[in-house]
Design a protein around this motif. Sequence first.
Motif, short mmCIF file in Angstrom:
data_model
loop_
_atom_site.label_atom_id
_atom_site.label_comp_id
_atom_site.label_asym_id
_atom_site.label_seq_id
_atom_site.Cartn_x
_atom_site.Cartn_y
_atom_site.Cartn_z
N ARG A 21 0.81 -1.21 0.00
CA ARG A 21 0.00 0.00 0.00
C ARG A 21 0.85 1.27 0.00
N ASP A 22 2.06 1.20 0.53
CA ASP A 22 2.91 2.38 0.66
C ASP A 22 3.83 2.62 -0.53
N THR A 23 3.82 1.78 -1.55
CA THR A 23 4.75 1.96 -2.66
C THR A 23 4.45 3.24 -3.45
N GLU A 24 3.18 3.50 -3.74
CA GLU A 24 2.83 4.71 -4.50
C GLU A 24 3.10 5.99 -3.70
N PRO A 25 2.65 6.09 -2.45
CA PRO A 25 2.96 7.30 -1.68
C PRO A 25 4.46 7.52 -1.51
N ALA A 26 5.21 6.45 -1.34
CA ALA A 26 6.66 6.60 -1.15
C ALA A 26 7.31 7.19 -2.39
N SER A 27 6.87 6.77 -3.55
CA SER A 27 7.45 7.31 -4.78
C SER A 27 7.07 8.78 -4.96
N LYS A 28 5.83 9.14 -4.62
CA LYS A 28 5.40 10.54 -4.71
C LYS A 28 6.19 11.42 -3.74
N ILE A 29 6.39 10.93 -2.53
CA ILE A 29 7.10 11.68 -1.51
C ILE A 29 8.56 11.88 -1.94
N THR A 30 9.17 10.84 -2.49
CA THR A 30 10.55 10.94 -2.96
C THR A 30 10.67 11.94 -4.09
N VAL A 48 2.35 19.69 0.17
CA VAL A 48 2.36 19.59 -1.30
C VAL A 48 1.52 18.39 -1.74
N VAL A 49 1.61 17.30 -1.01
CA VAL A 49 0.81 16.10 -1.34
C VAL A 49 -0.67 16.42 -1.23
N GLN A 50 -1.05 17.15 -0.19
CA GLN A 50 -2.45 17.50 0.00
C GLN A 50 -2.94 18.44 -1.09
N GLN A 51 -2.09 19.36 -1.55
CA GLN A 51 -2.48 20.26 -2.63
C GLN A 51 -2.73 19.50 -3.92
N TYR A 56 -2.55 11.91 2.81
CA TYR A 56 -1.73 11.01 3.60
C TYR A 56 -1.54 11.65 4.96
N GLY A 57 -1.56 10.85 5.98
CA GLY A 57 -1.41 11.36 7.33
C GLY A 57 -0.01 11.86 7.61
N ARG A 58 0.10 12.69 8.63
CA ARG A 58 1.38 13.29 9.03
C ARG A 58 2.39 12.22 9.41
N ARG A 59 1.96 11.25 10.17
CA ARG A 59 2.88 10.21 10.63
C ARG A 59 3.27 9.27 9.49
N ARG A 60 2.36 9.05 8.57
CA ARG A 60 2.67 8.19 7.43
C ARG A 60 3.76 8.83 6.56
N VAL A 61 3.61 10.13 6.29
CA VAL A 61 4.62 10.83 5.49
C VAL A 61 5.96 10.81 6.21
N THR A 62 5.95 11.04 7.51
CA THR A 62 7.18 11.03 8.30
C THR A 62 7.83 9.65 8.25
N ARG A 63 7.03 8.61 8.42
CA ARG A 63 7.56 7.24 8.41
C ARG A 63 8.16 6.88 7.06
N LEU A 64 7.47 7.23 5.98
CA LEU A 64 7.97 6.90 4.65
C LEU A 64 9.24 7.68 4.33
N MET A 65 9.30 8.94 4.77
CA MET A 65 10.52 9.72 4.54
C MET A 65 11.69 9.12 5.33
#
Length: 82
Positions: A21-30, A48-51, A56-65
Amino acid sequence: MRTRAACYARRNGEPGFRAVRDTEPASKITEIHADSRGSYGAPRVRAVVQQSGDLYGRRRVTRLMRQAGLEGRHRRRVAGAS
C-alpha cells in the motif's frame, strides 16, 4: 493477532499489505523531496501532497521519509545570536 494467511505470506517472503500500500505514496514523496532539492521536510512534503489531492497522514509521510532516508535541510544558525 495475525491471520493465518499473513503468517504464511511473511514466511514465504511476500511483502505485507502495508508495504504494498505504501509503494505509491513513497514514490510521490521521494519525487516531491527531489523537486525541492532536498530542502522540504515532512510537513512541507505533506502540504504539497495534499495540494495535489492525495490525503496522507502526518505520521505516514514522516515514516515513509524516514524509511527512504529523506530529511529536510535545517537553517544555519548565525554565530553570536541568542
